[in-house]
Design a protein around this motif. Sequence first.
Motif, PDB file in Angstrom:
ATOM      1  N   ASN A 183     -47.092   4.214 -14.597  1.00  8.86           N
ATOM      2  CA  ASN A 183     -45.730   4.707 -14.744  1.00  8.86           C
ATOM      3  C   ASN A 183     -45.018   4.082 -15.934  1.00  8.86           C
ATOM      4  O   ASN A 183     -44.178   4.713 -16.559  1.00  8.86           O
ATOM      5  N   ASN A 220     -52.065   0.188 -10.057  1.00  6.30           N
ATOM      6  CA  ASN A 220     -52.227   1.605  -9.775  1.00  6.30           C
ATOM      7  C   ASN A 220     -50.942   2.403  -9.864  1.00  6.30           C
ATOM      8  O   ASN A 220     -50.981   3.596 -10.115  1.00  6.30           O
ATOM      9  N   VAL A 221     -49.829   1.763  -9.622  1.00  5.34           N
ATOM     10  CA  VAL A 221     -48.574   2.517  -9.603  1.00  5.34           C
ATOM     11  C   VAL A 221     -47.649   2.119 -10.749  1.00  5.34           C
ATOM     12  O   VAL A 221     -47.153   2.972 -11.479  1.00  5.34           O
ATOM     13  N   ASN A 281     -41.745   4.251  -5.214  1.00  8.90           N
ATOM     14  CA  ASN A 281     -43.184   4.282  -5.429  1.00  8.90           C
ATOM     15  C   ASN A 281     -43.816   2.919  -5.196  1.00  8.90           C
ATOM     16  O   ASN A 281     -44.899   2.804  -4.639  1.00  8.90           O
ATOM     17  N   GLU A 304     -42.620   0.537  -3.250  1.00  8.50           N
ATOM     18  CA  GLU A 304     -42.607   0.257  -1.816  1.00  8.50           C
ATOM     19  C   GLU A 304     -43.676   1.067  -1.103  1.00  8.50           C
ATOM     20  O   GLU A 304     -44.339   0.573  -0.195  1.00  8.50           O
ATOM     21  N   GLY A 305     -43.835   2.327  -1.551  1.00  8.78           N
ATOM     22  CA  GLY A 305     -44.846   3.182  -0.943  1.00  8.78           C
ATOM     23  C   GLY A 305     -46.222   2.557  -1.025  1.00  8.78           C
ATOM     24  O   GLY A 305     -46.978   2.542  -0.052  1.00  8.78           O
ATOM     25  N   ALA A 306     -46.541   2.007  -2.183  1.00  9.08           N
ATOM     26  CA  ALA A 306     -47.860   1.401  -2.364  1.00  9.08           C
ATOM     27  C   ALA A 306     -48.011   0.172  -1.480  1.00  9.08           C
ATOM     28  O   ALA A 306     -49.030  -0.006  -0.800  1.00  9.08           O
ATOM     29  N   LEU A 307     -46.978  -0.672  -1.459  1.00 17.74           N
ATOM     30  CA  LEU A 307     -47.067  -1.886  -0.639  1.00 17.74           C
ATOM     31  C   LEU A 307     -47.175  -1.529   0.839  1.00 17.74           C
ATOM     32  O   LEU A 307     -47.916  -2.159   1.587  1.00 17.74           O
ATOM     33  N   MET A 337     -41.412  -5.237   5.218  1.00 13.85           N
ATOM     34  CA  MET A 337     -41.003  -4.738   3.902  1.00 13.85           C
ATOM     35  C   MET A 337     -39.802  -5.531   3.394  1.00 13.85           C
ATOM     36  O   MET A 337     -39.550  -5.603   2.196  1.00 13.85           O
ATOM     37  N   ASN A 386     -42.007   9.860  -1.204  1.00 14.12           N
ATOM     38  CA  ASN A 386     -42.322   9.110  -2.424  1.00 14.12           C
ATOM     39  C   ASN A 386     -43.787   9.212  -2.792  1.00 14.12           C
ATOM     40  O   ASN A 386     -44.480   8.213  -2.874  1.00 14.12           O
ATOM     41  N   PHE A 407     -47.027   9.339  -5.029  1.00  9.82           N
ATOM     42  CA  PHE A 407     -47.312   8.756  -6.344  1.00  9.82           C
ATOM     43  C   PHE A 407     -47.538   9.882  -7.345  1.00  9.82           C
ATOM     44  O   PHE A 407     -47.991  10.957  -6.967  1.00  9.82           O
ATOM     45  N   ALA A 463     -51.345  -2.187  -0.025  1.00 13.75           N
ATOM     46  CA  ALA A 463     -51.811  -2.628  -1.332  1.00 13.75           C
ATOM     47  C   ALA A 463     -51.299  -4.044  -1.591  1.00 13.75           C
ATOM     48  O   ALA A 463     -50.204  -4.404  -1.157  1.00 13.75           O
ATOM     49  N   GLN A 478     -52.595  -4.773  -6.854  1.00 15.94           N
ATOM     50  CA  GLN A 478     -53.046  -3.384  -6.749  1.00 15.94           C
ATOM     51  C   GLN A 478     -51.895  -2.425  -6.997  1.00 15.94           C
ATOM     52  O   GLN A 478     -52.045  -1.391  -7.652  1.00 15.94           O
ATOM     53  N   LYS A 484     -49.951  -6.938  -4.233  1.00 13.24           N
ATOM     54  CA  LYS A 484     -49.017  -6.793  -5.335  1.00 13.24           C
ATOM     55  C   LYS A 484     -49.730  -6.365  -6.617  1.00 13.24           C
ATOM     56  O   LYS A 484     -49.274  -5.479  -7.341  1.00 13.24           O
TER      57      LYS A 484
END
Lengths: 259, 540
Positions: free
Chosen positions: B432, B427-428, B410, B412-415, A61, A103, A105, B419, B423, B421
């Motif tokens: 937003n 989607n996020v 959000n 970071e959550g997706a990645l 990350m 977190n 969505f 997912a 995606q 980049k």
Amino acid sequence: MSENKKNETVVIETNALDFYYNPQTQALKNVNIIIPEKMVTAFIGPSGCGKSTLLRCFNRMNDLIQGSFIKGNIRIHGKDIYKRDVQLEDLRKSVGMVFQKSNPFPMSIWENVAFGPQVNGITNKAELNNIVESALVQGDLWREVKDRLHNSALDLSGGQQQRLCIARTLANKPDIILMDEPASALDPISTGKIEETIEELKKEYTIVIVTHNMQQAARISDYTAFMMLGELIERDETKKVFTNPTEKLTEDYITGRFG
Amino acid sequence: MAQKKQSGNNYVFTAGMALVITLGMTAWVIIIILFKGLNFFWPGDLVLVDMENGDTYLGEVWDEKVSGNLEEDELQLKIGNRDLYGLDFIWLNERDIARKNYLENAVTLEREEYGNFYGFISSIHMGDTVYQNNLADFFDRAQEAHDVALSKAEQIREIQNELVELTQPSAEIQREIALVGISLEANTPVASKKVELLQKKLSEKEEAIAPQLASFNSTLEKLVVEDRNMFLEVADASGKIKKIALSSIVRFYQPNEMGVIRKSVHYIEKIWEFVADNPRESNTEGGVFPAIFGTVLMVLLMSIAVVPIGVMAAIYLNEYAPQGMVVRFIRLSVNNLAGVPSIVFGVFGLGFFVYVVGGSIDQLFFGDTLPEPTFGTGGILWASLTLALLTLPVVVVATEEGLLAVPRANKEGALALGATKWQMIRNVVLPNAMPGILTGLILAISRGAGEVAPLMITGVVKLAPSLALDWSFPFLHLDRKFMHLGFHIYDVGFQSPNVEAAKPMVYSTALLLIVIVVMLNLFAIYVRNNLRKKFKTATF
Ligand SMILES: Nc1ncnc2c1ncn2[C@@H]1O[C@H](COP(=O)(O)OP(=O)(O)O)[C@@H](O)[C@H]1O
Ligand SMILES: [Mg+2]
């Protein structure tokens, strides 16, 4: 694949790991650690010592931070994850992460849990339904939300949201779950539930958890690692670390003499 | 010596006053526009003015100069009857006026041409039937006669259309023959053979349609004669008689004997005519429907063009481009682009879209009609694209703000769930950021809908022969010229031969333009608020 003295399989292994946020800011110094399979390894240490940084190296990350770089290497199942040919998406699918602040969505509960499988290519609705259900069952949330899967995830309570985030991670069927102070923002009852869930999960998953709460580390982990100022001071079986630490620094920390 | 401490009170007061003055002036403009714009449609009473010197005038009171001294007061009358007097308006000195009368049978006739006629109907002519104005139900008969005449006129139009359709195929053959005549192979045996064939086809066609053509023509002739024999004889204030064809009258009424309710009905009808009809009398009368249509369609096309490009640019700047000097410079340039005068965008649109892009399209696809340009001249597409360029900075800036407001957690959550980049963005981030994007769209619409200068050189016209959207293939004619409310205001108010008569039209059109911009905005705001409810984590 290397093995440690108790014949446990090592899943993550770091080797002289240094991490820099930028050339002036070194956050990790020469970290060498092994993390065994299907065990809970807890990281403790004063805030700012680099626990989150280390955790975020395991699923890369930290790549998001412009200008950061590592030295040394990290092997997961023997494979260097910072090699060029590593597919980031595959790595992050098998090394899931639960964040300090939940977190979810801004979508429905179902969509939150199905998000991972969907971005990883599963489109069959029935299959997704199965995955969502079993992930929510494992995350100990199914009973509470089964009748409102299509309501917004944002309407859940804080503890439920965090368990949703765990379930969301489980839906990807990872082998490692990284948790960065997953209960620090929750009340004691919700914290207890999360701990129960972790207890349940470690039968199947390798769990790495960062916590500032030493009782929690003592309760749920098999191994505990103590870090300070970017360095790994000591890592041993949890019982040993808390009752008879090798290092003076560790002893000072767990007896509350500082930090 | 102790120096007096500076207190900010004076500045606060000055700034506050400036704000109050600005708001006050804006409100004042809107009130004037509202009042004048809405007043225009109310049927004004007709006053018959007898002057001391024996002259008489009939018309609507348009304006008054009240000085407090009766001797100097003046009165402006709209006396209409442009075909008789040449002038629509006249100023009269109050001291020269002997009498003012409001006669019940004074009539306002709105005509297709020459503006209003004010006078008195003296007789109705329906072919051989003549009604004199001594009949009790004279005015009602006049209205009935008008209805008959209008339906006859409608019939004439229908038959004319059918005639055109009927003769269409033979006209096409004639065109083909003409084409052979001017082609490269003209005067060769092949060509004459072709012409012969076509000629044969033509005569067959003409023979086939001959009976129908004859019947249409005879009906048409009959109707035209009938139409010519339906007219009113009207007298102006001085008693001068004039014939007015019934079919050339839009409507007529006796304002002095109308009650409030009938006036209100009339008022609504007029407003409807204004928004739904075509303009008459070089735009100073009738409706502004084509301009409304052009404005809305242009704004829609602009939005379709500007939103995707602006959003993609913002996404690139925010999510993909490595942050540094280059991106900072680009961002600065985009912001500055918002300050470029709109006429500069217009000139760019003319040079780039019309001449370069349009010219190339003509060369590639419309070579057979050159040198007559198709896309190589101003049109609604080029005007919309020019405005899209003009409003691009607004959309980029607002979208960037929307993107920045998407919680990092959000993303970071997706990645972290594997997912990619893209995606994650799809989607996020995009859902937003949607409210931010819509804010950009709202600002773009506000800016784009009122802009006139760049349009004047990229495709707006004072009178477009046809709408850009109709039933003929390909339905949306992006190459067509169009009308626009903003340009309409300019044209009617400042370019028309009869500025005084056009003035109310300017107010009404301005009011309409404001209403349309507000409505487009309200719609976008409504959509945005709905989205906000959906994404209540996001803060914007
Ligand atoms: N994005 C960043 N850029 C620069 N320095 C950072 C960044 N994130 C964290 N740090 C620094 O790295 C060190 C370790 O931080 P972190 O891993 O978050 O500590 P912990 O999780 O143990 O509290 C801290 O000194 C912190 O200030
Ligand atoms: Mg931390």
